[in-house]
Motif scaffolding. Structure first.
Motif, PDB file in Angstrom:
ATOM      1  N   MET A 242       0.822  -1.206   0.000  1.00 18.16           N
ATOM      2  CA  MET A 242       0.000   0.000   0.000  1.00 18.16           C
ATOM      3  C   MET A 242       0.857   1.258   0.000  1.00 18.16           C
ATOM      4  O   MET A 242       0.445   2.299  -0.475  1.00 18.16           O
ATOM      5  N   GLU A 249      -6.336   4.451  -6.823  1.00 20.70           N
ATOM      6  CA  GLU A 249      -7.236   4.498  -5.679  1.00 20.70           C
ATOM      7  C   GLU A 249      -8.045   3.217  -5.557  1.00 20.70           C
ATOM      8  O   GLU A 249      -8.237   2.673  -4.477  1.00 20.70           O
ATOM      9  N   LEU A 253      -8.043   0.765  -2.392  1.00 18.36           N
ATOM     10  CA  LEU A 253      -9.234   0.460  -1.598  1.00 18.36           C
ATOM     11  C   LEU A 253      -9.449  -1.043  -1.484  1.00 18.36           C
ATOM     12  O   LEU A 253      -9.844  -1.558  -0.438  1.00 18.36           O
ATOM     13  N   GLU A 256      -7.101  -2.357   0.923  1.00 20.67           N
ATOM     14  CA  GLU A 256      -7.508  -1.994   2.266  1.00 20.67           C
ATOM     15  C   GLU A 256      -8.566  -2.941   2.814  1.00 20.67           C
ATOM     16  O   GLU A 256      -8.579  -3.286   3.991  1.00 20.67           O
TER      17      GLU A 256
ATOM     18  N   VAL B 215      -5.196   9.600   2.533  1.00 15.02           N
ATOM     19  CA  VAL B 215      -4.902   8.926   1.275  1.00 15.02           C
ATOM     20  C   VAL B 215      -6.092   8.055   0.888  1.00 15.02           C
ATOM     21  O   VAL B 215      -6.269   6.955   1.414  1.00 15.02           O
ATOM     22  N   TYR B 216      -6.915   8.565   0.016  1.00 11.58           N
ATOM     23  CA  TYR B 216      -8.089   7.851  -0.499  1.00 11.58           C
ATOM     24  C   TYR B 216      -8.963   7.258   0.605  1.00 11.58           C
ATOM     25  O   TYR B 216      -9.582   6.223   0.419  1.00 11.58           O
ATOM     26  N   GLY B 217      -8.938   7.807   1.755  1.00  9.46           N
ATOM     27  CA  GLY B 217      -9.758   7.250   2.827  1.00  9.46           C
ATOM     28  C   GLY B 217      -9.223   5.953   3.392  1.00  9.46           C
ATOM     29  O   GLY B 217      -9.844   5.329   4.247  1.00  9.46           O
ATOM     30  N   VAL B 218      -8.053   5.533   2.910  1.00 11.91           N
ATOM     31  CA  VAL B 218      -7.487   4.270   3.377  1.00 11.91           C
ATOM     32  C   VAL B 218      -6.652   4.501   4.627  1.00 11.91           C
ATOM     33  O   VAL B 218      -6.670   3.716   5.572  1.00 11.91           O
TER      34      VAL B 218
END
Lengths: 423, 223
Positions: A242, A249, A253, A256, B215-218
């Motif tokens: 990451m 993005e 995600l 994540e 960072v991108y909601g991560v």
């Protein structure tokens, strides 16, 4: 059903059985004795009869004894003709003037012939004494019965107590036994074979269960341990990935999501390890822990979260709760309960902590009681909480179970109350 | 800065090596007891990461060896066992920190940095990044030569970011770091978000030459 003790159980049957045996025996005994007594009396009557007939031959005056008097016999002249000359013996009642009473008598009736004339001779003997005899026999039997029952009672008491002593001792040893607990079941050398067998079999069974239990515990612990390294590798690699900076993005995600799943797995594994460590009694060190202090420290620690959620947390100290236990576990216990209350509270609600000298209670607002049987179960969780592993409360319970006099319970009273009390 | 990683699991070893390499450390590795003993007695390191369960012997033995030779390395024990006894034993034997597997790499970075900082005898113990200076011992922050008042969680957060500059730290990692983690992760990630928002505000008001970026909601990154 009320349970009877072994002693009373055997005693009840023994008393009934003896009553039966004595009853039958009394009947038979009575019949035999009466037979003998009548036999005796009848012999006497026959003797008297022979005597009277012989006497009548030489003294015809006797033939005029036509009523029972002092002589206890009477002779009646029979009208002419032939008469049967046999003996008839039977029980009868007779009015005895001397006693002015009817008396039971044994009567012998016979017919004899003298000078071509038939006479009927009736001789009796009083049987009053036989009634006394029966009475006496019955009294004796009742007394025998009582004596027997009493002595059996006593013997039973002594014998059973002696004979079953090892049994009760085994029971006593078995009662406090807990699977996986420190106290071991030890065999004493029993004199009675059955009890010796029982104890040996019990010991063998316990041994088997203990070893299975230990193996399973070990397995869970090992499995959880072994998982730590692969988890560290996987999450580490994802973290590095990451951080590479070349990811879009969308990719980030996705990674994540995987990482979050891994994190859940990590937490669950950690909780499982915690549980198995508590249950394996790996938190041995104990010290006097002041819960008031822990509550205040943790409330301080969670202050920013409490403020963020806009919850009112109040600590009501009605006493100082101190308890001898492992400090780390005490902190885990309090923080789990506190976090639980904070997390399950909505904005602007309150959490109240009440500490007394023997207990503490954490209460948070709620409208519906929780299912008591369900909340302590492992992996049970409310609908709203995706981050919980469902092991928090069972960890609390395991901690309290570790200390014999610590009780953990939930109840609903103007909100959800979790209480830890020391007895 | 030289770090020796003693770990028998090759995959974990490479992950740790990668992570520390990105921070600019020179790393060396030892995969078993003998190799580790050999390296410890031959070379000097700034920090040693020590796994307790090793083929050929126990990490704790290595630890007493290190301490016996009066080596100055910071030692961080990395263990899958996370048992209190190991922790106590390790720290008693002179380890500087104890990190239970599995850990976040950002956390490892923070711990390594702290350990090295504490061992640094001829310098100050402060952590500095750009115009932000943190004093972990007194829990004070100086930005732009002026004191910045932070609450405890905010300080922890900032310390975490400053020890992992320019790196993406994901939200869970942050939550676990500031939250401590006994069992469940109780806080929602919104809480982390709000804490970071406050911290950003304070940093920019104080004129810090740094910003915490989402960072991108991560996760977040300080740069």
């Amino acid at each position: 059903m009320r349970k009877r003790s072994l002693k009373n159980f055997t005693l009840r049957y023994l008393v009934l059985a003896i009553l039966g045996v004595i009853g039958i025996w009394a009947g038979v005994f009575y019949v035999v004795i009466i037979e003998e007594v009548y036999d005796n009396i009848d012999d006497g009557l026959k003797d008297s009869k022979d005597h009277i007939i012989k006497e009548a031959a030489s003294d015809p005056g006797i033939l005029n004894t036509n009523a029972f008097g002092i002589a206890q016999f009477k002779i009646t002249k029979l009208p002419g003709g032939w008469h049967e000359t046999g003996n008839q013996i039977y029980n009868s009642k007779l009015y005895i003037p001397q006693e002015d009473d009817e008396a039971s008598v044994r009567m012998l009736r016979t017919v004899f012939k003298k000078d071509d004339q038939f006479y009927r001779l009736e001789v009796y003997a009083s049987t009053v004494e036989e009634d006394d005899l029966i009475e006496n026999i019955l009294t004796a039997l009742v007394m025998l019965y009582i004596a027997l029952v009493l002595s059996i009672l006593l013997l039973n008491h002594i014998l059973l107590k002696k004979a079953w002593k090892p049994f009760y001792r085994i029971l006593e040893k078995l009662r406090p036994y807990k699977l996986g607990a420190a106290g071991k079941f030890e065999c004493a050398d029993q004199k009675i074979r059955e009890f010796d067998d029982l104890e040996k079999d019990l010991a063998a069974m316990i041994q088997r269960n203990e070893s299975i239990y230990t193996q399973q515990k070990q397995f869970i612990e090992n499995a959880a341990h072994e998982l730590q390294t692969p988890l560290a590798i996987a999450s580490g690699k994802l973290e590095l990935f990451m951080d590479e900076g070349s990811l879009t993005e969308r990719q980030l995600l996705k990674i994540e999501e995987v990482s979050n799943t891994l994190n859940r797995l990590k937490r669950m594994n950690r909780s499982l390890l915690m549980l198995s460590k508590i249950e394996n009694n790996q938190f041995r060190a104990a010290e006097k822990v002041n819960f008031n202090k822990i509550f205040n420290e943790l409330a301080d620690e969670y202050d920013s979260l409490i403020q963020f959620k806009a919850i009112q947390v109040q600590i009501q100290e009605n006493g100082v709760f101190e308890f001898e236990m492992n400090r780390e576990l005490a902190i885990v216990l309090v923080s789990n309960l506190l976090k639980n209350a904070i997390v399950h509270s909505e904005k602007d609600k309150w959490v109240e902590i009440t500490i007394t000298s023997g207990s503490f209670r954490i209460q948070n607002e709620g409208t519906l009681p929780l299912d008591e049987g369900f909340i302590f179960e492992r992996f049970s969780k409310g609908k709203q909480n995706a981050h919980s592993t469902g092991l928090g409360l069972s960890i609390c319970q395991s901690i309290c179970n570790l200390y014999g006099n610590m009780r953990f319970r939930y109840f609903f009273k103007e909100g959800h109350c979790f209480e830890v009390a020391v007895s | 800065m030289k770090i020796l990683i003693i770990e028998d699991e090759a995959a974990l070893l490479s992950v740790i090596r990668d992570a520390l390499g990105r921070e600019g450390y020179i790393t060396e590795i030892a995969a078993d007891f003998d190799q580790a003993l050999d390296k410890i007695s031959t070379y000097e390191y700034d920090c040693i990461l020590l796994d307790i369960m090793l083929p050929g012997g126990s990490g704790l033995e290595l630890l007493s060896e290190i301490k016996k030779n009066k080596k100055k390395e910071a030692v961080i024990i990395i263990s899958a066992k996370d048992s209190v006894e190991d922790k106590v034993n390790g720290l008693d034997l002179g380890a500087d920190d104890y990190l239970a597997k599995p850990f976040h790499l950002a956390e490892l970075n923070a711990r390594v940095k702290s350990a090295i900082r504490r061992k640094n005898q001829n310098g100050d113990h402060k952590v500095q990044w750009r115009n932000i200076t943190l004093d972990p011992d007194n829990r004070t922050v100086v930005v732009n030569n002026a004191d910045l008042l932070l609450n405890r969680k905010e300080f922890d957060l900032l310390y975490y970011f400053v020890t992992n500059p320019n790196r993406l730290i994901n939200k869970t990692s942050i939550a676990e770091y500031v939250w401590g983690d006994y069992t469940d992760q109780a806080s929602s990630l919104d809480f982390v978000y709000s804490q970071i928002k406050n911290l950003r505000k304070k940093l920019s008001t104080a004129g810090a030459d740094a910003d915490i970026l989402s960072v991108y909601g991560v996760g977040y990154k300080i740069s």
